[in-house]
Design an enzyme around this catalytic site. Sequence first.
Site, PDB file in Angstrom:
ATOM      1  N   ASP A   1       7.447   4.559  -7.168  1.00  0.00           N
ATOM      2  CA  ASP A   1       7.123   3.134  -6.972  1.00  0.00           C
ATOM      3  C   ASP A   1       8.244   2.360  -6.299  1.00  0.00           C
ATOM      4  O   ASP A   1       8.417   1.155  -6.532  1.00  0.00           O
ATOM      5  CB  ASP A   1       6.771   2.476  -8.327  1.00  0.00           C
TER       6      ASP A   1
ATOM      7  N   LYS B   1       7.333   2.971  -1.117  1.00  0.00           N
ATOM      8  CA  LYS B   1       7.139   3.924  -0.010  1.00  0.00           C
ATOM      9  C   LYS B   1       5.991   3.501   0.910  1.00  0.00           C
ATOM     10  O   LYS B   1       6.109   3.554   2.129  1.00  0.00           O
ATOM     11  CB  LYS B   1       6.860   5.332  -0.586  1.00  0.00           C
TER      12      LYS B   1
ATOM     13  N   GLY C   1       0.328   5.673  -6.204  1.00  0.00           N
ATOM     14  CA  GLY C   1      -0.303   4.398  -5.876  1.00  0.00           C
ATOM     15  C   GLY C   1       0.640   3.696  -4.924  1.00  0.00           C
ATOM     16  O   GLY C   1       1.712   3.257  -5.335  1.00  0.00           O
ATOM     17  N   HIS C   2       0.297   3.681  -3.650  1.00  0.00           N
ATOM     18  CA  HIS C   2       1.189   3.119  -2.628  1.00  0.00           C
ATOM     19  C   HIS C   2       0.597   1.803  -2.125  1.00  0.00           C
ATOM     20  O   HIS C   2      -0.493   1.786  -1.557  1.00  0.00           O
ATOM     21  CB  HIS C   2       1.367   4.119  -1.479  1.00  0.00           C
TER      22      HIS C   2
ATOM     23  N   GLN D   1       5.667   9.919  -5.522  1.00  0.00           N
ATOM     24  CA  GLN D   1       6.558   9.934  -6.695  1.00  0.00           C
ATOM     25  C   GLN D   1       8.006   9.703  -6.237  1.00  0.00           C
ATOM     26  O   GLN D   1       8.213   9.022  -5.262  1.00  0.00           O
ATOM     27  CB  GLN D   1       6.408  11.236  -7.501  1.00  0.00           C
TER      28      GLN D   1
HETATM   29  P1  GDP Z   1       5.205   3.171  -3.869  1.00  0.00           P
HETATM   30  O1  GDP Z   1       4.454   3.969  -4.883  1.00  0.00           O
HETATM   31  O2  GDP Z   1       6.588   3.695  -3.644  1.00  0.00           O
HETATM   32  O3  GDP Z   1       4.469   2.983  -2.579  1.00  0.00           O
HETATM   33  O4  GDP Z   1       5.407   1.725  -4.509  1.00  0.00           O
HETATM   34  P2  GDP Z   1       4.268   0.866  -5.288  1.00  0.00           P
HETATM   35  O5  GDP Z   1       3.323   0.314  -4.289  1.00  0.00           O
HETATM   36  O6  GDP Z   1       3.707   1.621  -6.425  1.00  0.00           O
HETATM   37  O7  GDP Z   1       5.181  -0.263  -5.945  1.00  0.00           O
HETATM   38  C1  GDP Z   1       5.949  -1.117  -5.185  1.00  0.00           C
HETATM   39  C2  GDP Z   1       5.483  -2.557  -5.516  1.00  0.00           C
HETATM   40  O8  GDP Z   1       6.445  -3.467  -5.044  1.00  0.00           O
HETATM   41  C3  GDP Z   1       4.194  -2.938  -4.840  1.00  0.00           C
HETATM   42  O9  GDP Z   1       3.509  -3.849  -5.651  1.00  0.00           O
HETATM   43  C4  GDP Z   1       4.659  -3.592  -3.549  1.00  0.00           C
HETATM   44  O10 GDP Z   1       3.715  -4.536  -3.037  1.00  0.00           O
HETATM   45  C5  GDP Z   1       5.890  -4.295  -4.028  1.00  0.00           C
HETATM   46  N1  GDP Z   1       6.972  -4.437  -3.047  1.00  0.00           N
HETATM   47  C6  GDP Z   1       7.357  -3.590  -2.060  1.00  0.00           C
HETATM   48  N2  GDP Z   1       8.474  -4.036  -1.462  1.00  0.00           N
HETATM   49  C7  GDP Z   1       8.802  -5.191  -2.070  1.00  0.00           C
HETATM   50  C8  GDP Z   1       9.873  -6.112  -1.927  1.00  0.00           C
HETATM   51  O11 GDP Z   1      10.778  -5.958  -1.115  1.00  0.00           O
HETATM   52  N3  GDP Z   1       9.884  -7.194  -2.772  1.00  0.00           N
HETATM   53  C9  GDP Z   1       8.928  -7.407  -3.698  1.00  0.00           C
HETATM   54  N4  GDP Z   1       9.032  -8.458  -4.484  1.00  0.00           N
HETATM   55  N5  GDP Z   1       7.908  -6.546  -3.878  1.00  0.00           N
HETATM   56  C10 GDP Z   1       7.849  -5.451  -3.081  1.00  0.00           C
HETATM   57  P1  IMO Z   2       4.149   6.875  -6.591  1.00  0.00           P
HETATM   58  O1  IMO Z   2       3.859   7.807  -5.442  1.00  0.00           O
HETATM   59  C1  IMO Z   2       5.635   6.387 -10.661  1.00  0.00           C
HETATM   60  C2  IMO Z   2       4.880   9.701 -13.433  1.00  0.00           C
HETATM   61  C3  IMO Z   2       3.931   9.468 -14.582  1.00  0.00           C
HETATM   62  C4  IMO Z   2       4.512  10.414 -15.620  1.00  0.00           C
HETATM   63  C5  IMO Z   2       4.958  11.599 -14.767  1.00  0.00           C
HETATM   64  C6  IMO Z   2       3.970  12.752 -14.731  1.00  0.00           C
HETATM   65  O2  IMO Z   2       3.231   5.703  -6.668  1.00  0.00           O
HETATM   66  O3  IMO Z   2       5.595   6.510  -6.612  1.00  0.00           O
HETATM   67  P2  IMO Z   2       1.628  13.105 -13.520  1.00  0.00           P
HETATM   68  O4  IMO Z   2       0.347  12.335 -13.603  1.00  0.00           O
HETATM   69  O5  IMO Z   2       2.199  13.184 -12.144  1.00  0.00           O
HETATM   70  O6  IMO Z   2       1.535  14.453 -14.148  1.00  0.00           O
HETATM   71  O7  IMO Z   2       2.674  12.258 -14.423  1.00  0.00           O
HETATM   72  O8  IMO Z   2       5.163  11.098 -13.467  1.00  0.00           O
HETATM   73  N1  IMO Z   2       4.326   9.403 -12.090  1.00  0.00           N
HETATM   74  C7  IMO Z   2       4.664   8.343 -11.350  1.00  0.00           C
HETATM   75  N2  IMO Z   2       5.476   7.293 -11.644  1.00  0.00           N
HETATM   76  N3  IMO Z   2       5.056   6.496  -9.435  1.00  0.00           N
HETATM   77  C8  IMO Z   2       4.273   7.543  -9.138  1.00  0.00           C
HETATM   78  O9  IMO Z   2       3.797   7.747  -7.888  1.00  0.00           O
HETATM   79  C9  IMO Z   2       4.010   8.510 -10.131  1.00  0.00           C
HETATM   80  N4  IMO Z   2       3.283   9.637 -10.175  1.00  0.00           N
HETATM   81  C10 IMO Z   2       3.497  10.180 -11.370  1.00  0.00           C
HETATM   82  O10 IMO Z   2       3.952   8.127 -15.002  1.00  0.00           O
HETATM   83  O11 IMO Z   2       5.666   9.843 -16.181  1.00  0.00           O
HETATM   84 MG    MG Z   3       3.420   3.679  -6.683  1.00  0.00          MG
END
Ligand code: GDP
Ligand code: IMO
Ligand code: MG
Length: 422
Positions: free
Chosen positions: A13, A16, A40-41, A221
């Site tokens: 998270d 990416k 979840g991107h 991840q």
């Molecule tokens: P990913 O899994 O690495 O793609 O990241 P996620 O989408 O799960 O989580 C990143 C969260 O931070 C999302 O809700 C984005 O919209 C938000 N986000 C990304 N970059 C920034 C930033 O620079 N500032 C803030 N406040 N939110 C951000």
């Molecule tokens: P993105 O790509 C954050 C965590 C789960 C759990 C562990 C194992 O959005 O960054 P799994 O379902 O993969 O067997 O769970 O890994 N986990 C993540 N945490 N971002 C993710 O993906 C994750 N994908 C799995 O919460 O701790």
């Molecule tokens: Mg994510």
Amino acid sequence: MKVDVLLGLQWGDEGKGKVVDVLTPKYDVITRFQGGPNAGHTLEFEGEKYVLRSIPSGIFQGGKMNIIGNGVVLDPILFRKEAEGLAASGHDLTQRLSISKKAHLIMPTHRILDAAYEAAKGVAKIGTTGKGIGPTYTDKVSRNGLRVGDVLHGFDEKYAAAKKKHEAILCGLNYTYDIVELEKEWLEALEFLKRFNLIDSEHVINTLLKEEKSVLAEGAQGTMLDVDFGSYPFVTSSNTICAGACAGLGVGPRNIGEVFGIFKAYCTRVGAGPFPTELFDETGEKMCKIGNEFGSVTGRQRRCGWIDLVALKYAIMVNGVSQLIMMKSDVLDTFDTIKACVAYKMDGVETEEFPFDICETVEPVYVEMAGWKTDMTKMTLENEFPEEFNAYVSFLEDELCVPIKIISVGPDRAQTIVRDED
Ligand code: GDP
Ligand code: IMO
Ligand code: MG
């Protein structure tokens, strides 16, 4: 050309999805190489917000080719929902998205096994996303898996054999479940999957590289969730590190170019497992609130803490990171002081080396810096950065020995500052 890889350096998270979308105009092809719908991107632009699970984050920018590589595990039901949702918002992908025949299928019983294994672990549970990731990769490695290409020949027999094995395990675990509706939906979703180009992606990608096409590989991840190098056993079941891109796409190590390592200006984790810099006080709550730190897949609250440079240096090392990207710096805009963990104290001894086990007794050693106390969310140029923020960036670059090339100051595509672009 080479494959550039973008991957998370923390516990996932990091942002990416946002950065892949920002970088997409520079590339011809965007690929996913591991993980599955546990990811979840999130992408935000022009007032819209999208959360992608299995589909690469390159689909929104100008007709680029997107490939789901062999290292990914795909759930046809969730894939269908994702693709249909995108089509409904005007992004029909059928011609722009190809899927490796060698990617493994997440079966309905894999999801059930995930829940059953978690229940059996009791308090020691991993806190998985419940998407069947672990059981699907387990079947892959134990040579019982079902692959996307199997939908084209001899599917029924292979499916029945794999399902029978799962049923026996679930019976042994005394786990009750009802699969009828889920299975029906899954089989229908397989028909939907067949509408996409199911390809030998390793041939396609290597041919594209020979044709001087540029490829960006999007990690899922983060490094601290890598099955080999993460905080085992509280990890996911794939290699999230750069080497995973070679295996998950079928490209040789000499064909890897830049390795973009992405991290938050602080740190989060969702699910169980050690997190040395975790905050349990109002500072942690403030990070969570301002950063809106709730999982994009499960909605779970993410645990928050200060940046951990011991873990970050380790992640940079195992990935061979060549450029850094810092996200969510705006979340710290109102903090009086910023802390960074520079060492761990274990049994009274300080170490800067990431240990075999990060147990609960690890004590972070912090350095403290002045906060910048400035709203950075509308900044577009590096020369607008406040002095204290520049000091934080320089400190991180000195510690990590890799340049920070991109700084993100908000969730929107436009809130991205590229430094020293030549
Ligand atoms: P990913 O899994 O690495 O793609 O990241 P996620 O989408 O799960 O989580 C990143 C969260 O931070 C999302 O809700 C984005 O919209 C938000 N986000 C990304 N970059 C920034 C930033 O620079 N500032 C803030 N406040 N939110 C951000
Ligand atoms: P993105 O790509 C954050 C965590 C789960 C759990 C562990 C194992 O959005 O960054 P799994 O379902 O993969 O067997 O769970 O890994 N986990 C993540 N945490 N971002 C993710 O993906 C994750 N994908 C799995 O919460 O701790
Ligand atoms: Mg994510």
